[in-house]
Design a protein around this motif. Structure first.
Motif, PDB file in Angstrom:
ATOM      1  N   LEU A 211       0.841  -1.198   0.000  1.00 32.03           N
ATOM      2  CA  LEU A 211       0.000   0.000   0.000  1.00 32.03           C
ATOM      3  C   LEU A 211       0.875   1.246   0.000  1.00 32.03           C
ATOM      4  CD1 LEU A 211      -2.842  -0.597   2.625  1.00 32.03           C
ATOM      5  CD2 LEU A 211      -2.944  -0.882   0.147  1.00 32.03           C
ATOM      6  N   SER A 212       0.390   2.263  -0.673  1.00 31.76           N
ATOM      7  CA  SER A 212       1.059   3.551  -0.639  1.00 31.76           C
ATOM      8  C   SER A 212      -0.021   4.624  -0.728  1.00 31.76           C
ATOM      9  CB  SER A 212       2.031   3.648  -1.825  1.00 31.76           C
ATOM     10  OG  SER A 212       2.585   4.924  -1.880  1.00 31.76           O
ATOM     11  N   ASN A 213      -0.047   5.511   0.242  1.00 29.31           N
ATOM     12  CA  ASN A 213      -1.043   6.587   0.223  1.00 29.31           C
ATOM     13  C   ASN A 213      -2.478   6.110   0.026  1.00 29.31           C
ATOM     14  OD1 ASN A 213       0.375   8.925   0.728  1.00 29.31           O
ATOM     15  ND2 ASN A 213       1.213   8.926  -1.366  1.00 29.31           N
ATOM     16  N   GLY A 214      -2.831   5.036   0.669  1.00 28.14           N
ATOM     17  CA  GLY A 214      -4.218   4.573   0.603  1.00 28.14           C
ATOM     18  C   GLY A 214      -4.591   3.817  -0.661  1.00 28.14           C
ATOM     19  N   GLU A 215      -3.593   3.549  -1.507  1.00 29.44           N
ATOM     20  CA  GLU A 215      -3.885   2.785  -2.725  1.00 29.44           C
ATOM     21  C   GLU A 215      -2.996   1.556  -2.800  1.00 29.44           C
ATOM     22  OE1 GLU A 215      -4.047   5.003  -6.389  1.00 29.44           O
ATOM     23  OE2 GLU A 215      -4.468   6.849  -5.299  1.00 29.44           O
ATOM     24  N   VAL A 216      -3.460   0.544  -3.535  1.00 29.66           N
ATOM     25  CA  VAL A 216      -2.619  -0.631  -3.747  1.00 29.66           C
ATOM     26  C   VAL A 216      -1.582  -0.265  -4.802  1.00 29.66           C
ATOM     27  CG1 VAL A 216      -2.523  -3.005  -4.558  1.00 29.66           C
ATOM     28  CG2 VAL A 216      -4.444  -2.259  -3.151  1.00 29.66           C
ATOM     29  N   TRP A 217      -0.323  -0.323  -4.396  1.00 30.41           N
ATOM     30  CA  TRP A 217       0.754   0.023  -5.332  1.00 30.41           C
ATOM     31  C   TRP A 217       1.104  -1.192  -6.175  1.00 30.41           C
ATOM     32  CZ3 TRP A 217       2.716   4.672  -6.397  1.00 30.41           C
ATOM     33  CH2 TRP A 217       3.889   4.718  -7.166  1.00 30.41           C
ATOM     34  N   ARG A 218       1.169  -2.335  -5.543  1.00 25.71           N
ATOM     35  CA  ARG A 218       1.483  -3.566  -6.256  1.00 25.71           C
ATOM     36  C   ARG A 218       1.060  -4.776  -5.428  1.00 25.71           C
ATOM     37  NH1 ARG A 218       7.158  -3.761  -9.284  1.00 25.71           N
ATOM     38  NH2 ARG A 218       6.232  -1.857 -10.082  1.00 25.71           N
ATOM     39  N   THR A 219       0.670  -5.867  -6.091  1.00 28.67           N
ATOM     40  CA  THR A 219       0.361  -7.111  -5.392  1.00 28.67           C
ATOM     41  C   THR A 219       1.060  -8.236  -6.130  1.00 28.67           C
ATOM     42  OG1 THR A 219      -1.852  -6.326  -4.859  1.00 28.67           O
ATOM     43  CG2 THR A 219      -1.500  -8.648  -4.636  1.00 28.67           C
ATOM     44  N   GLY A 220       1.616  -9.184  -5.390  1.00 25.56           N
ATOM     45  CA  GLY A 220       2.222 -10.313  -6.085  1.00 25.56           C
ATOM     46  C   GLY A 220       3.069 -11.158  -5.171  1.00 25.56           C
ATOM     47  N   ALA A 221       3.841 -12.041  -5.789  1.00 25.41           N
ATOM     48  CA  ALA A 221       4.766 -12.875  -5.025  1.00 25.41           C
ATOM     49  C   ALA A 221       5.851 -11.973  -4.439  1.00 25.41           C
ATOM     50  CB  ALA A 221       5.391 -13.925  -5.936  1.00 25.41           C
ATOM     51  N   VAL A 222       6.458 -12.448  -3.352  1.00 25.64           N
ATOM     52  CA  VAL A 222       7.476 -11.650  -2.670  1.00 25.64           C
ATOM     53  C   VAL A 222       8.527 -11.130  -3.646  1.00 25.64           C
ATOM     54  CG1 VAL A 222       9.351 -11.807  -1.005  1.00 25.64           C
ATOM     55  CG2 VAL A 222       7.150 -12.826  -0.467  1.00 25.64           C
ATOM     56  N   SER A 223       8.992 -12.007  -4.550  1.00 27.41           N
ATOM     57  CA  SER A 223      10.081 -11.592  -5.437  1.00 27.41           C
ATOM     58  C   SER A 223       9.633 -10.553  -6.479  1.00 27.41           C
ATOM     59  CB  SER A 223      10.674 -12.818  -6.139  1.00 27.41           C
ATOM     60  OG  SER A 223       9.636 -13.557  -6.720  1.00 27.41           O
ATOM     61  N   ASP A 224       8.325 -10.480  -6.742  1.00 19.53           N
ATOM     62  CA  ASP A 224       7.845  -9.447  -7.682  1.00 19.53           C
ATOM     63  C   ASP A 224       7.713  -8.096  -6.997  1.00 19.53           C
ATOM     64  OD1 ASP A 224       7.567 -11.392  -9.592  1.00 19.53           O
ATOM     65  OD2 ASP A 224       5.505 -11.850  -8.975  1.00 19.53           O
ATOM     66  N   VAL A 225       7.528  -8.158  -5.683  1.00 18.59           N
ATOM     67  CA  VAL A 225       7.164  -6.951  -4.957  1.00 18.59           C
ATOM     68  C   VAL A 225       8.363  -6.336  -4.238  1.00 18.59           C
ATOM     69  CG1 VAL A 225       5.877  -6.270  -2.892  1.00 18.59           C
ATOM     70  CG2 VAL A 225       4.741  -7.572  -4.686  1.00 18.59           C
ATOM     71  N   MET A 226       9.252  -7.197  -3.736  1.00 19.49           N
ATOM     72  CA  MET A 226      10.421  -6.671  -3.025  1.00 19.49           C
ATOM     73  C   MET A 226      11.541  -6.436  -4.017  1.00 19.49           C
ATOM     74  SD  MET A 226      11.100  -8.203   0.741  1.00 19.49           S
ATOM     75  CE  MET A 226      12.833  -7.913   1.023  1.00 19.49           C
ATOM     76  N   THR A 227      11.485  -5.283  -4.650  1.00 21.60           N
ATOM     77  CA  THR A 227      12.499  -4.949  -5.645  1.00 21.60           C
ATOM     78  C   THR A 227      13.072  -3.562  -5.327  1.00 21.60           C
ATOM     79  OG1 THR A 227      10.880  -3.857  -7.062  1.00 21.60           O
ATOM     80  CG2 THR A 227      11.228  -6.211  -7.436  1.00 21.60           C
ATOM     81  N   ASP A 228      14.238  -3.271  -5.880  1.00 25.34           N
ATOM     82  CA  ASP A 228      14.854  -1.943  -5.685  1.00 25.34           C
ATOM     83  C   ASP A 228      13.872  -0.847  -6.057  1.00 25.34           C
ATOM     84  OD1 ASP A 228      16.969  -3.620  -5.368  1.00 25.34           O
ATOM     85  OD2 ASP A 228      18.250  -2.681  -6.881  1.00 25.34           O
ATOM     86  N   GLU A 229      13.171  -1.089  -7.163  1.00 31.90           N
ATOM     87  CA  GLU A 229      12.270  -0.071  -7.708  1.00 31.90           C
ATOM     88  C   GLU A 229      11.126   0.223  -6.729  1.00 31.90           C
ATOM     89  OE1 GLU A 229      10.035  -1.639 -10.862  1.00 31.90           O
ATOM     90  OE2 GLU A 229       9.220   0.298 -11.493  1.00 31.90           O
ATOM     91  N   VAL A 230      10.502  -0.830  -6.205  1.00 31.10           N
ATOM     92  CA  VAL A 230       9.378  -0.629  -5.280  1.00 31.10           C
ATOM     93  C   VAL A 230       9.859   0.019  -3.979  1.00 31.10           C
ATOM     94  CG1 VAL A 230       7.590  -1.793  -3.915  1.00 31.10           C
ATOM     95  CG2 VAL A 230       7.971  -2.454  -6.296  1.00 31.10           C
ATOM     96  N   MET A 231      11.038  -0.395  -3.495  1.00 28.19           N
ATOM     97  CA  MET A 231      11.583   0.212  -2.270  1.00 28.19           C
ATOM     98  C   MET A 231      11.756   1.716  -2.461  1.00 28.19           C
ATOM     99  SD  MET A 231      11.789  -2.089  -0.058  1.00 28.19           S
ATOM    100  CE  MET A 231      10.549  -3.117  -0.812  1.00 28.19           C
TER     101      MET A 231
END
Ligand SMILES: Nc1ncnc2c1ncn2[C@@H]1O[C@H](COP(=O)(O)OP(=O)(O)O)[C@@H](O)[C@H]1O
Ligand SMILES: [Mg+2]
Length: 258
Positions: A211-231
């Motif tokens: 979540l970011s600012n009340g919206e879903v930023w991304r959903t998925g497997a851990v490896s899709d979501v924990m990335t440099d870009e998302v951080m």
């Protein structure tokens, strides 16, 4: 299945959640992560039926707005982020609140078993107020476990909704609690858990909703979501994500204050 469709929450003039879609499956641990104030607790409370919202939340196919409180209580247990207890209860009394008959229920076997399960055997007569923050948090988890001890009932999965369940725990008890949640999912129940520790999330969650600012930023497997870009986008930090060699599980190891 636990499903939120187009869920928005506004409190006063503040839009706290905006058109959130969310799906959690039984047999899995689904983590919700995101910065402070991004709406994680609010989403968990909307999923648990505790706050009014626009949109639709269904639990095992039932619209939660149409369920009686006791039907909801039989289907899901909720561990809030913090739980003040206003009365001078003992640990056992707090846990007994999870029984169908509440404090008046005569069954002490299940609450005692739940206390032992969270590594608090013998804590029954202790004053809740005098326990440490981490002990109080585990007493609350024992209460939730007492409410939904078996992960499946009448062939329907039951749900654990946990808001930062390991936030004030030492590392050994973090694992105790995460193992309990994992076991619940492995036995067919559903777990939705708000987490801050990204490394523990990576080890433990099957699916992650950011979540970011009340919206879903991304959903998925851990490896899709924990990335440099998302951080960088969500937390605003430049911390490179590495992966554990044998398993590809992502981890972040800060090596300097940046
Ligand atoms: N009852 C409330 N009244 C006003 N603002 C609230 C209320 N509950 C939450 N908020 C605000 O909504 C935002 C999201 O809160 P919350 O869901 O608790 O965030 P998180 O759990 O991700 O840290 C925060 O900015 C918080 O201050
Ligand atoms: Mg919160």
């Amino acid at each position: 299945m636990m499903k939120a469709e187009n869920v928005s929450v506004r409190i006063g003039r503040k839009q706290i959640l905006r058109e959130v879609d969310f799906l959690a499956e039984p047999g899995q641990v689904t983590a919700i992560i995101g910065p402070n104030g991004s709406g994680k607790s609010t989403l968990l409370r909307a999923l648990s039926g505790e706050i009014p919202n626009v949109g639709r939340v269904t639990l095992n196919g039932h619209d939660i707005a149409a369920l009686h409180p006791w039907e909801l209580a039989a289907m899901r247990g909720v561990l809030p982020q913090s739980s003040a207890v206003a009365f001078p209860f003992t640990a056992l009394e707090v846990v007994r609140l999870g029984l169908p008959g509440g404090l008046a229920d005569g069954d002490d076997a299940l609450p005692s078993r739940a206390l032992a399960h969270v590594d608090l055997a013998g804590f029954e007569p202790r004053s809740y107020q005098n326990l440490s923050g981490g002990e109080q948090q585990r007493v609350q988890l024992a209460r939730v476990l007492t409410q939904v001890w078996s992960s499946v009932r009448r062939d329907r999965p039951r749900w654990l909704l946990l808001d930062e369940p390991v936030a004030s725990l030492d590392i050994a008890h973090q694992f105790t609690v995460l193992r309990i949640a994992r076991e619940f999912a492995d036995q067919g129940g559903g777990v939705v858990v708000v987490m801050h520790d990204l490394n523990l999330t990576a080890l433990f969650a099957d699916k992650v909703c950011v979540l970011s600012n009340g919206e879903v930023w991304r959903t998925g497997a851990v490896s899709d979501v924990m990335t440099d870009e998302v951080m960088r986008q969500v937390y605003g930090i430049d911390l490179p994500v590495s992966t554990l060699p044998a398993t590809d599980v992502p981890f972040i190891l800060p090596q300097a204050l940046v």
